[in-house]
Scaffold this motif. Structure first.
Motif, PDB file in Angstrom:
ATOM      1  N   SER A 140       1.113  -1.297   0.110  1.00 26.80           N
ATOM      2  CA  SER A 140       0.459  -0.106  -0.382  1.00 26.80           C
ATOM      3  C   SER A 140       1.204   1.481  -0.224  1.00 26.80           C
ATOM      4  CB  SER A 140      -0.536  -0.013   1.391  1.00 26.80           C
ATOM      5  OG  SER A 140       0.354   0.216   2.577  1.00 26.80           O
ATOM      6  N   VAL A 141       1.854   1.191  -0.124  1.00 24.27           N
ATOM      7  CA  VAL A 141       3.098   2.389  -0.402  1.00 24.27           C
ATOM      8  C   VAL A 141       2.354   3.126   0.980  1.00 24.27           C
ATOM      9  CG1 VAL A 141       4.482   2.029  -2.673  1.00 24.27           C
ATOM     10  CG2 VAL A 141       1.821   3.243  -2.437  1.00 24.27           C
ATOM     11  N   THR A 142       2.868   2.790   2.278  1.00 26.12           N
ATOM     12  CA  THR A 142       2.362   3.709   2.909  1.00 26.12           C
ATOM     13  C   THR A 142       3.916   3.845   3.819  1.00 26.12           C
ATOM     14  OG1 THR A 142       0.396   2.570   3.451  1.00 26.12           O
ATOM     15  CG2 THR A 142       0.973   3.677   6.071  1.00 26.12           C
ATOM     16  N   GLY A 143       4.673   2.941   4.893  1.00 25.66           N
ATOM     17  CA  GLY A 143       5.300   2.739   5.033  1.00 25.66           C
ATOM     18  C   GLY A 143       5.424   2.887   6.776  1.00 25.66           C
TER      19      GLY A 143
ATOM     20  N   THR B 199       7.785   6.347  -5.219  1.00 24.56           N
ATOM     21  CA  THR B 199       6.536   5.310  -4.993  1.00 24.56           C
ATOM     22  C   THR B 199       5.590   6.021  -3.514  1.00 24.56           C
ATOM     23  OG1 THR B 199       7.583   4.305  -3.625  1.00 24.56           O
ATOM     24  CG2 THR B 199       7.734   3.201  -6.123  1.00 24.56           C
ATOM     25  N   ASN B 200       6.293   7.241  -3.213  1.00 26.22           N
ATOM     26  CA  ASN B 200       5.502   7.440  -1.280  1.00 26.22           C
ATOM     27  C   ASN B 200       5.563   6.289  -0.729  1.00 26.22           C
ATOM     28  OD1 ASN B 200       3.738  10.230  -1.799  1.00 26.22           O
ATOM     29  ND2 ASN B 200       5.116   9.636  -3.644  1.00 26.22           N
ATOM     30  N   GLY B 201       6.663   5.094  -1.252  1.00 26.31           N
ATOM     31  CA  GLY B 201       6.666   4.033  -0.211  1.00 26.31           C
ATOM     32  C   GLY B 201       7.372   4.519   1.550  1.00 26.31           C
ATOM     33  N   GLY B 202       8.087   5.680   1.779  1.00 28.79           N
ATOM     34  CA  GLY B 202       8.103   5.976   2.957  1.00 28.79           C
ATOM     35  C   GLY B 202       8.978   5.002   4.189  1.00 28.79           C
ATOM     36  N   PHE B 203       9.371   3.978   3.456  1.00 25.64           N
ATOM     37  CA  PHE B 203      10.229   3.722   4.492  1.00 25.64           C
ATOM     38  C   PHE B 203      10.892   3.815   4.497  1.00 25.64           C
ATOM     39  CE2 PHE B 203       7.380  -0.168   3.383  1.00 25.64           C
ATOM     40  CZ  PHE B 203       7.085  -0.639   4.678  1.00 25.64           C
TER      41      PHE B 203
ATOM     42  N   ARG C   2       1.476  15.053   2.137  1.00 28.57           N
ATOM     43  CA  ARG C   2       0.348  14.392   0.920  1.00 28.57           C
ATOM     44  C   ARG C   2       0.548  13.150   0.838  1.00 28.57           C
ATOM     45  NH1 ARG C   2      -1.379  17.785   1.626  1.00 28.57           N
ATOM     46  NH2 ARG C   2      -2.248  16.327   2.069  1.00 28.57           N
ATOM     47  N   SER C   3       1.478  11.848   1.799  1.00 27.61           N
ATOM     48  CA  SER C   3       1.707  10.719   1.288  1.00 27.61           C
ATOM     49  C   SER C   3       3.013  10.056   1.435  1.00 27.61           C
ATOM     50  CB  SER C   3       1.526  10.094  -0.054  1.00 27.61           C
ATOM     51  OG  SER C   3       1.705   9.369  -0.904  1.00 27.61           O
ATOM     52  N   GLY C   4       4.041  11.252   1.635  1.00 24.70           N
ATOM     53  CA  GLY C   4       5.199  10.905   1.582  1.00 24.70           C
ATOM     54  C   GLY C   4       5.550   9.502   2.049  1.00 24.70           C
ATOM     55  N   GLY C   5       5.744  10.162   3.720  1.00 26.42           N
ATOM     56  CA  GLY C   5       6.387   9.758   4.320  1.00 26.42           C
ATOM     57  C   GLY C   5       7.091   9.306   5.701  1.00 26.42           C
ATOM     58  N   LEU C   6       8.640   9.990   4.575  1.00 30.60           N
ATOM     59  CA  LEU C   6       9.766  10.289   5.116  1.00 30.60           C
ATOM     60  C   LEU C   6       9.728  11.474   5.535  1.00 30.60           C
ATOM     61  CD1 LEU C   6      11.283   9.430   1.610  1.00 30.60           C
ATOM     62  CD2 LEU C   6      11.959   8.532   4.142  1.00 30.60           C
TER      63      LEU C   6
ATOM     64  N   GLY D 286      -4.293   7.291   4.908  1.00 33.39           N
ATOM     65  CA  GLY D 286      -3.657   7.935   3.887  1.00 33.39           C
ATOM     66  C   GLY D 286      -2.692   7.722   3.411  1.00 33.39           C
ATOM     67  N   THR D 287      -2.332   5.987   3.317  1.00 32.04           N
ATOM     68  CA  THR D 287      -1.475   5.808   2.625  1.00 32.04           C
ATOM     69  C   THR D 287       0.156   6.504   3.295  1.00 32.04           C
ATOM     70  OG1 THR D 287      -1.346   6.034   0.510  1.00 32.04           O
ATOM     71  CG2 THR D 287      -2.081   3.784   1.656  1.00 32.04           C
ATOM     72  N   VAL D 288       0.578   7.433   4.288  1.00 33.43           N
ATOM     73  CA  VAL D 288       1.626   8.708   4.572  1.00 33.43           C
ATOM     74  C   VAL D 288       3.032   7.275   4.997  1.00 33.43           C
ATOM     75  CG1 VAL D 288       2.406  10.346   5.473  1.00 33.43           C
ATOM     76  CG2 VAL D 288      -0.172  10.426   4.112  1.00 33.43           C
ATOM     77  N   GLY D 289       2.662   7.307   6.222  1.00 34.92           N
ATOM     78  CA  GLY D 289       3.724   6.275   7.202  1.00 34.92           C
ATOM     79  C   GLY D 289       4.130   7.129   7.909  1.00 34.92           C
TER      80      GLY D 289
HETATM   81  K   LIG Z   1       3.598   7.005   2.041  1.00 31.62           K
END
Ligand SMILES: [K+]
Ligand SMILES: [K+]
Lengths: 454, 454
Positions: free
Chosen positions: B61-64, B177-181, B285-289, B397-400
Motif C-alpha cells: 500500500s506504499v504506506t511505510g 513510490t511514496n513508500g516512505g520506508f 500528501r503521502s510521502g511519509g519520510l 492516507g498511506t502516508v506512514g
Molecule cells: K507513504
C-alpha cells in the motif's frame, strides 16, 4: 401591483432566515440584560459579564451548559428568569412572536408567515399560523401535566409544597424545552434510584425533542374519529424522524451499556444498567439532564456519546445538532451510494437527490465546525481532545451534558461554545440560508466535464 | 454474437474493481510469503507472522508504517524485497500486470483494458494500454534520475560507492513510490541540515503523489512542438488536482509553521523553519519520510497534520486518503451550497452534481471509518485520542508518518491499521464499486416527497 413604502425597504431586503437570526440575537441581548440585573443574583456573589452572557446564550439555545453553578449564583428571581428564557428559546422566538400577534388580534401578514414557515421548515404557507397556535397549546399542555405530576410527586422530597411545586415547574420546563439546566447543582443524580422521576423526565425530553410536526400529526390522529383515522396518512417526515429518533435511543442505550459493561456497569443490577444507559441515551438527543456523572464512563463511551450529541434532536424541535433527519438521510445516502443505486426509496417514497445533497453538506459542515472548535480548545486548554470534543458536541447539539470542564475554560473557549450553541440551535441550514443573496442563479452554462474522484 | 466459454463464467461475473482488489490481495499474499523467508531476515531475529504481514501490507500500500524497525529485522535481501514490493504497490498491480502482458507480446483484450481503466479511473477505453506503458516509462525514468542524483550525492555520506548507490536506489524508490520506508532507522533526520537531499526527496514525493494523468499530460506538453502546444488543452482534472495539490502544500507549510511558531520553531532560523515546515507539509500528501520527530510538534499541529494526511494524494497516484480531488470537490460543494448556488463552475467548466455527491459521500465514509478506528484504538491502547488519530490518518492516507506508537500496538490495532492502509490504497470509491451487484437500477418509481433537513 403592490403599494411600496420606502421606509420599510430594509425590512423587505431581509430574508426570513436573516430575521430569525436577528430575533435570536435580540432574545440573547434581552436575556443578558435581565440576567445581569443584581436582583437576579444571590447575595455576595460576583458574576462576570461573560458568565451572564454564557448563561443567556445557554438558556436561549436551550443547551444547559453553565460556566457557573446556577444555584450558587442565581436567586429565585434569577431562576425564574432562566426558566422564562428557556421557555422563550425552547418554543422558539418565532412561535412566541406569533402568539403575541395572535393575542393582540392582529392579522398576520405575508412577511410574518414566511418567517414562521422558515423557522419551522414547513413546506407550505397554508396553515402556518394555525400550526403555531397548535404548537403552543401542545407544549404548554405537556409542561402543565409534567409540572402537576412532578410537583405532586416531589412533595415527598421537599419540605414545603411551595418548594416541591417550584422544583416541579422548573423540572418540567427544563425537561420539555430540553433546557437541561438544573437548580439542584447535581442534575438528576439525586433521583438516580427513583425510576418514576427518571421515566417522567425521559418522556418530557422525548416530547420536546421529537419535533413539533410529529406531535401535531400524532395529536390529529388521537383526536380524530375512527372514520377519519382511515384517511390520515402520516408524512414521510414524521415516519422518518420518529423511526430514526427511536432507533437512536434504543441503539444508543445498548451501545452505552456495552461500552461500559466491564467498567461503570460492572457491578450494577439489570434495572440499574437499563435506566442508566437508557436515560443517558435519551438525554444525548438534546435533553442534557443526567442521572450520573458522565465523567465516570470510559473514554470510548464519552466519544460515542459525543457522536450522539452531534446528531442531536429532530428538526422543528427544541433541540440542536445536525438533526435526526439529516443523520437518517446521510445514512440512507451512504447505504445507497455504497450499493450503487441511482434511485433512493424509503417508506415507498422516492427521496429528492437535492435533499440528500443538503444532508451530506450539512453533516460535513458540522464535522468541520466541531472538529476545528475541538482542536482550538485542545490547544488552549489543559484538557484532552476527548474531553473538549465532548463539551464541543454538547454545545453544538444544544445538549448540555458536561465532563465538568466548562466552568474552568478561558473566555475564548467560552465564546467558541456560545457560538456553537447559537449555531446548533439556529441550525446550519438556516444559518447558511441567512447568508444567501436573494438572487444567486447564473443565466449562462459552461460545458460540463467529469472529474476523477479517487 | 460473441463466443462464450463456460469455463470463464466466474471471470465474467467479476467486475473490474473486484479484480483489482483480488490482485492487491494476491500481491499482499505473495509479498508476505517472500518477506517471511528466513533469508530475508537478519540473523538471530524472530519476526512474528503479524509483523511480516504488516510489513507486506505497508509496502504494497506504499504506506511505510512499520511495526518493527526495518533495518534491525531485515537484511539486504529483505530490504531489496521490500523495495520490490513498494515498486509493485506504487506503480500499481494493474500497471505492472499490463506491462507483463505487453512484454509477452499478447494482445490486450477488452476485459483487461476495462481493468486498467477502472484502476486508473480513466474515462475512456481508448489509449488505456499506451497510457500504462507511458506510466511505467515516466515513473522508471524519474526513479532512475533520482537514483543517480542521490546515489552520487551520497558518496560523501557513505564509506563505499556500493553502499551510497544502494542507499540512493532505495531512497529514490521509497520517495517516488511514496513508500516512505527508511532503512536508516531514523528516516531523513540524518539529513535535517542538508537542504539538497531534502529538496530532491520533496521533488520525487510530489512527482509520485501528484497523479499519473498529470505527469502524462505535462510530458505531452513538454515534448510537443511549439505549434502543437497551442492546441494542447489541459484537462479539468489536471488543473484541479494540480492547483489543489500545490495549495495544500503551501497552505499546509504556512499553518504548520504558525502552529509551532512559539514552540518547536521558537529558536529556529528562517531557512530551518522553511524547510522543516515545507518538508513536513509535502510528506503528509503521502510521502511519509520525515526530517524530524513529528512527536516534538504541538498537539494542534499533530491534529492538523492528521487532517492533511486524511486528504492524502491525488487519484491515480501512488498515494492514498480520500484524494485531493475529492477534497477539492467537497470544498467547492460546501462553498456553493453555502451560497445557495444551483450550478457549480470551476475553470469555466460546469461540475456534474453526481461527482459532487460522490465526493461528499466518500468524505463522510472516510470520516466515519477513521473516527471509528481511532475510538477503537483509543479504547484498547494506552495512548491518547490525538496519538491514535495521527496513526490512523497516517495509515488511511498511506502516508506512514508515525508518533512512534505503531510498534507498541496490540495485534488487533495492527490489523485495523492494515485494513486502513489497504482501503486507503485501493480507495473508498473503488472499494465500494467492488461491492456492487452488476444490475442495481430499479424499473419502478415511487412518488417523491420532500424531507425537512433541519
Ligand atoms: K507513504
Ligand atoms: K439541552
Amino acid at each position: 401591483m403592490r403599494t411600496y413604502d420606502p421606509r420599510w425597504r430594509w425590512a423587505n431586503n431581509i430574508s426570513p432566515t436573516q430575521l430569525i437570526i436577528l430575533f435570536y440575537l435580540a432574545a440573547v441581548l434581552i436575556s443578558t440584560c435581565l440576567l445581569a440585573l443584581p436582583i437576579a443574583h444571590q447575595k455576595n456573589t460576583d458574576l462576570s459579564f461573560i458568565d451572564v452572557l454564557f448563561t443567556a446564550v445557554s438558556a436561549i439555545s436551550v443547551t444547559g451548559l453553565s460556566s457557573v453553578p446556577i444555584h450558587e449564583y442565581f436567586n429565585t428571581t434569577g431562576i425564574i428568569l432562566i426558566a422564562f428564557t428557556m421557555q422563550l428559546g425552547g418554543i422558539g422566538v418565532m412561535t412566541l412572536g406569533t402568539f403575541v400577534w395572535l393575542l393582540f388580534g392582529k392579522k398576520i401578514g405575508f412577511k410574518e408567515r414566511r418567517l414562521i414557515m422558515a423557522d419551522q421548515n414547513q413546506g407550505s404557507f397554508k396553515g402556518a399560523v394555525s400550526l403555531m397556535r397548535q404548537i403552543l397549546i401542545v407544549i404548554l399542555t405537556i409542561e402543565l401535566i409534567g409540572f402537576l405530576v412532578l410537583g405532586t410527586y416531589y412533595l415527598q422530597y421537599f419540605p414545603t409544597a411551595k418548594e416541591a411545586y417550584f422544583q416541579g415547574l422548573f423540572a418540567s420546563i427544563s425537561a420539555t424545552t430540553n433546557g437541561g439546566f438544573d437548580i439542584t447543582g447535581q442534575s438528576l443524580i439525586l433521583f438516580q434510584d427513583d425510576y418514576f422521576v427518571q421515566f417522567v423526565h425521559m418522556l418530557l425530553i422525548v416530547l420536546g425533542a421529537i419535533g413539533f410536526p410529529v406531535l401535531i400529526e400524532v395529536k390529529h390522529f388521537i383526536f380524530a374519529s375512527n372514520e377519519e383515522r382511515n384517511f390520515i396518512r402520516f408524512t414521510l417526515f414524521t415516519k422518518l424522524t420518529t423511526v430514526t429518533f427511536l432507533v437512536l435511543i434504543v441503539m444508543g442505550a445498548i451501545v452505552i451499556a456495552l461500552l461500559d459493561s466491564g467498567h461503570f456497569f460492572a457491578n450494577k443490577s439489570w434495572h440499574e444498567i437499563l435506566f442508566y444507559s437508557l436515560f443517558q441515551s435519551v438525554t444525548t438527543r438534546s435533553g442534557g439532564l443526567s442521572t450520573m456523572d458522565v465523567g465516570q464512563l470510559t473514554e470510548q463511551n464519552e466519544l460515542f456519546m459525543s457522536a450522539l450529541m452531534f446528531i442531536g434532536a429532530s428538526p422543528s424541535s427544541a433541540g440542536g445538532g445536525i438533526r435526526t433527519t439529516t443523520f437518517a438521510l446521510v445514512v440512507i445516502a451512504l447505504y445507497h451510494f455504497a450499493r450503487g443505486n441511482k434511485q433512493i426509496n424509503i417508506f415507498r417514497r422516492e427521496i429528492h437527490a437535492e435533499d440528500l445533497f443538503k444532508a451530506v453538506n450539512v453533516t460535513i459542515f458540522g464535522i468541520l465546525i466541531v472538529f476545528t472548535s475541538a482542536v482550538i480548545l485542545a490547544s488552549i486548554e489543559p484538557f484532552s481532545l476527548t474531553e473538549v470534543l465532548f463539551e464541543v458536541c454538547s454545545a453544538f447539539g444544544t445538549v448540555g451534558l458536561s465532563l465538568g470542564i466548562t466552568s474552568e475554560l478561558t473566555d475564548v473557549s467560552k465564546v467558541i461554545l456560545m457560538l456553537l450553541m447559537f449555531l446548533g440551535r439556529v441550525g446550519i441550514l438556516t444559518f447558511l440560508y441567512s447568508l444567501h443573496r436573494k438572487s444567486s442563479g447564473a443565466n449562462y452554462h459552461y460545458p460540463k466535464e467529469r472529474i476523477i474522484i479517487g
